[in-house]
Design an enzyme around this catalytic site. Structure first.
Site, PDB file in Angstrom:
ATOM      1  NE  ARG A 198      -1.414   1.413   6.029  1.00 12.22           N
ATOM      2  CZ  ARG A 198      -0.545   0.443   6.318  1.00 12.22           C
ATOM      3  NH1 ARG A 198       0.502   0.699   7.085  1.00 12.22           N
ATOM      4  NH2 ARG A 198      -0.707  -0.785   5.849  1.00 12.22           N
TER       5      ARG A 198
ATOM      6  CB  SER B  84      -0.884  -0.008   1.234  1.00 13.58           C
ATOM      7  OG  SER B  84      -0.063  -0.076   2.392  1.00 13.58           O
TER       8      SER B  84
ATOM      9  CB  CYS C  61      -0.939  -3.409  -7.940  1.00 14.26           C
ATOM     10  SG  CYS C  61       0.012  -4.398  -9.081  1.00 14.26           S
TER      11      CYS C  61
ATOM     12  CD  GLU D 253       7.041  -1.651  -8.763  1.00 19.13           C
ATOM     13  OE1 GLU D 253       5.928  -1.212  -9.110  1.00 19.13           O
ATOM     14  OE2 GLU D 253       8.022  -1.673  -9.520  1.00 19.13           O
TER      15      GLU D 253
HETATM   16  P1  NAD Z   1       0.288  -3.746   2.815  1.00 17.87           P
HETATM   17  O1  NAD Z   1       0.890  -2.407   2.582  1.00 17.87           O
HETATM   18  O2  NAD Z   1      -0.710  -3.876   3.909  1.00 17.87           O
HETATM   19  O3  NAD Z   1       1.459  -4.808   3.157  1.00 17.87           O
HETATM   20  C1  NAD Z   1       2.526  -5.032   2.264  1.00 17.87           C
HETATM   21  C2  NAD Z   1       3.758  -5.486   3.031  1.00 17.87           C
HETATM   22  O4  NAD Z   1       4.289  -4.399   3.797  1.00 17.87           O
HETATM   23  C3  NAD Z   1       3.507  -6.621   4.037  1.00 17.87           C
HETATM   24  O5  NAD Z   1       4.573  -7.525   3.955  1.00 17.87           O
HETATM   25  C4  NAD Z   1       3.505  -5.889   5.371  1.00 17.87           C
HETATM   26  O6  NAD Z   1       3.853  -6.696   6.458  1.00 17.87           O
HETATM   27  C5  NAD Z   1       4.552  -4.820   5.123  1.00 17.87           C
HETATM   28  N1  NAD Z   1       4.489  -3.624   5.985  1.00 17.87           N
HETATM   29  C6  NAD Z   1       3.393  -3.056   6.549  1.00 17.87           C
HETATM   30  N2  NAD Z   1       3.740  -1.928   7.204  1.00 17.87           N
HETATM   31  C7  NAD Z   1       5.080  -1.778   7.025  1.00 17.87           C
HETATM   32  C8  NAD Z   1       6.033  -0.790   7.442  1.00 17.87           C
HETATM   33  N3  NAD Z   1       5.671   0.265   8.173  1.00 17.87           N
HETATM   34  N4  NAD Z   1       7.317  -0.939   7.047  1.00 17.87           N
HETATM   35  C9  NAD Z   1       7.693  -1.993   6.280  1.00 17.87           C
HETATM   36  N5  NAD Z   1       6.852  -2.954   5.889  1.00 17.87           N
HETATM   37  C10 NAD Z   1       5.555  -2.851   6.250  1.00 17.87           C
HETATM   38  O7  NAD Z   1      -0.328  -4.239   1.420  1.00 17.87           O
HETATM   39  P2  NAD Z   1      -1.263  -5.484   1.098  1.00 17.87           P
HETATM   40  O8  NAD Z   1      -2.629  -5.273   1.658  1.00 17.87           O
HETATM   41  O9  NAD Z   1      -0.548  -6.753   1.415  1.00 17.87           O
HETATM   42  O10 NAD Z   1      -1.335  -5.404  -0.509  1.00 17.87           O
HETATM   43  C11 NAD Z   1      -2.218  -4.599  -1.219  1.00 17.87           C
HETATM   44  C12 NAD Z   1      -1.553  -3.326  -1.707  1.00 17.87           C
HETATM   45  O11 NAD Z   1      -0.361  -3.618  -2.420  1.00 17.87           O
HETATM   46  C13 NAD Z   1      -2.425  -2.548  -2.689  1.00 17.87           C
HETATM   47  O12 NAD Z   1      -2.333  -1.180  -2.400  1.00 17.87           O
HETATM   48  C14 NAD Z   1      -1.808  -2.868  -4.041  1.00 17.87           C
HETATM   49  O13 NAD Z   1      -2.076  -1.913  -5.049  1.00 17.87           O
HETATM   50  C15 NAD Z   1      -0.366  -2.924  -3.674  1.00 17.87           C
HETATM   51  N6  NAD Z   1       0.413  -3.675  -4.666  1.00 17.87           N
HETATM   52  C16 NAD Z   1       1.192  -2.977  -5.542  1.00 17.87           C
HETATM   53  C17 NAD Z   1       1.908  -3.644  -6.524  1.00 17.87           C
HETATM   54  C18 NAD Z   1       2.756  -2.892  -7.524  1.00 17.87           C
HETATM   55  O14 NAD Z   1       3.565  -3.539  -8.196  1.00 17.87           O
HETATM   56  N7  NAD Z   1       2.619  -1.586  -7.678  1.00 17.87           N
HETATM   57  C19 NAD Z   1       1.856  -5.049  -6.599  1.00 17.87           C
HETATM   58  C20 NAD Z   1       1.066  -5.729  -5.681  1.00 17.87           C
HETATM   59  C21 NAD Z   1       0.345  -5.026  -4.724  1.00 17.87           C
END
Ligand code: NAD
Length: 514
Positions: A249, A247, A302, A268
């Site tokens: 965030r 995400s 995504c 990404e």
């Molecule tokens: P998420 O952001 O909740 O989690 C992603 C990863 O980040 C997890 O491994 C999580 O444990 C980790 N994480 C969470 N907070 C963190 C922090 N403060 N520091 C470091 N790591 C942290 O995302 P999700 O719900 O698993 O996936 C959905 C999101 O991912 C959507 O927004 C989607 O668009 C995006 N996404 C983007 C791409 C791309 O290539 N642009 C590909 C796949 C998914």
């Protein structure tokens, strides 16, 4: 829960008492020492795995091992590194079905899409093997007599990979296969929602390591932890590169932490992808592309299509066709044949979808179809929904945000310049497409005043990119590029070398210093 494919992959052999390990490399298999974490399948909510998450101390020890492995791996010739990746690719081919079954179990993807994801990994292996003989720099003309200038690309170091649940294998492979041929070592923190996919990958890597004793055992490892482990990786200067997918965030948090130590991040993040349907479009072609892009993976890609921007003269015709197509979608157990739409990842995702639909209605949107929970002819305990289409004004606040669920907003436009403005007027910049048979419109869309996204397509949808191109997006999508083209340069450091083979010492810019 034990299943045949888990046994075949060797996943079941990992279970120790009730727990799966949280740190695995070719050298070590360790139980975590942190909080207990139970995983469930989105298919029916049944428990799939229990972990104790890794602690920062355990991460620290694995980082040390990855640093030590890097010192050996960086000096291994790149084509030899490619042989290791080739073996991983062969094993992924051999276990393709079993690997796909783990994806379906944990991420709820229908089997054909899960198989496609493993194929993406296999394709990246092929690409990386070729690349291992092509990590080339330039030679550059020197202004000084008796001198030569060149660029070399050297391995960078241990790379931290943080990934999301929705592409639980492909994203790792984009980073790891390229990173490995580039001479880096890889420490991967997968999503805590899809840890079995990560362990399944590590079983494949470990098989390749067993067959190739000269390859350092800690060049690839998995660490199962929560966001705080991702944070610790971002802050750790032993990782010159942190590649994070998820995400916006999360990306802001990683970007800040890595930026504070002036490291490199490759981000990404979320998309808010749009398709422009012109009055010159082949509507039947567009219809097929819209449905796959909007409802594939239950809207949890995504690159999922979130917005259709359609010329006012064809809006009604398109909406009617779309509603008809949505009525015939087969929703249900992603393991069953002929199902097109599987479950949402969890209850939170369902709640987020409902909240977005409520907001959309309050902002003047009309729900044309969908949005309800499906409880009949689907496994109990999963969150299945009918994909939704909402007719809404382009300036409604809700269309600015990515809701990670199958909601498609449809809005109309008057002229192509306005359509492009609407498309670009969101914080994200991942994927975009135009459907038109009009050459001028298509070229305008691809021009500097066209789409501002990392991916811009003509007469194909927003999702399902090939691995040969660089993948990623602009603005709040993070600016990173992975996979094909020259994305490999992210995983290496550039060294510019000037060599004096003459007997004099001329200075650049004609400076005389005597
Ligand atoms: P998420 O952001 O909740 O989690 C992603 C990863 O980040 C997890 O491994 C999580 O444990 C980790 N994480 C969470 N907070 C963190 C922090 N403060 N520091 C470091 N790591 C942290 O995302 P999700 O719900 O698993 O996936 C959905 C999101 O991912 C959507 O927004 C989607 O668009 C995006 N996404 C983007 C791409 C791309 O290539 N642009 C590909 C796949 C998914």
């Amino acid at each position: 829960m034990t299943m045949e494919f888990m046994d075949e992959l060797g996943l079941s052999a990992f279970i120790c008492g009730e727990y799966y390990p949280s740190i695995v490399s070719g050298a070590k298999t360790l139980l975590g020492q942190g909080a207990q974490h139970d995983c469930t399948s989105p298919i029916d909510g049944t428990k799939t795995a229990r972990f104790q998450l890794a602690t920062p101390e355990q991460l620290n020890a694995q980082t040390e091992r990855a640093c030590a492995a890097f010192k050996i791996w960086r000096n291994t010739p790149a084509p030899v590194r490619g042989q290791f990746v080739r073996r991983i690719g062969e094993l992924a081919r051999q276990y393709k079905t079993q690997l796909a079954q783990v994806i379906t179990l944990e991420a709820g993807k229908i089997l054909p899409e899960a198989l496609g994801e493993v194929q993406e990994w296999i394709d990246v292996c092929d690409f990386a093997v070729g690349l291992s003989r092509q990590l080339h720099g330039l030679t550059i003309a020197s202004e000084r007599p008796g001198h030569r200038m060149m660029e070399q690309w050297h391995p960078l170091g241990p790379v931290a990979v943080i990934s999301a649940y929705n592409f639980p294998m492909a994203v790792w492979s984009w980073n790891a296969m390229l990173g490995l041929v580039c001479g880096d070592t890889i420490v991967w923190k997968p999503s805590e929602k899809s840890p079995l996919c990560a362990l399944a990958i590590q079983t494949i890597v470990n098989r390749a390591l067993d067959e190739m004793p000269d390859v350092p055992k800690d060049i690839v490892s998995v660490i199962i932890g929560g966001g705080e482990i991702g944070k610790a990786m971002s802050q750790d200067q032993r990782y010159p590169l942190v590649s994070a997918t998820g995400s916006t965030r999360m990306g802001k948090s990683v970007g800040e932490a890595v930026g504070a130590r002036l490291g490199r991040s490759l981000l990404e993040l979320g998309g808010n992808n749009a398709m422009i349907i012109s009055e010159h479009a082949d509507l039947d072609l567009a219809l097929r592309a819209i449905v796959f892009a909007a409802v594939g993976t239950a809207g949890q890609r995504c690159t999922s299509l979130r917005r259709v921007i359609v010329h006012h003269s064809v809006k009604q015709a398109l909406c009617e066709k779309l509603v008809q197509a949505y009525q015939s979608l087969r929703i249900g157990d992603p393991r069953s044949e002929h199902i097109l739409v599987g479950p949402l990842i969890d209850e939170m995702s369902y709640a987020t979808m409902q909240a977005a639909l409520t907001d959309a209605k309050q902002q003047g949107g009309t729900v044309l179809i969908g949005g309800e929970r499906v409880t009949e002819k689907v496994p109990e305990g999963g969150f299945y929904v009918t994909p939704s289409i909402v007719d809404i004004a382009a300036n409604a606040a809700i269309v600015q945000q990515e809701t990670f669920a199958p909601i498609l907003y449809v809005m109309s436009y008057e002229n192509i310049e306005q359509a492009i403005d609407i498309q670009n007027d969101v914080p994200q910049g991942l994927s975009s497409a135009i459907f038109t048979e009009n050459l001028k419109e298509a070229e305008l869309f691809l021009s500097p005043s066209g789409s501002d996204c990392g991916l811009a397509n003509v007469n194909i949808g927003t999702s399902g990119a090939e691995i040969g191109g660089a993948f990623g997006g602009e603005k709040e999508t993070g600016g990173g590029r992975e996979s094909g083209s020259d994305a490999w340069k992210n995983y290496m450091r550039r060294s510019t070398n000037t060599i004096n083979y003459g007997g004099e010492l001329p200075l650049a810019q004609g400076i005389v210093f005597e």
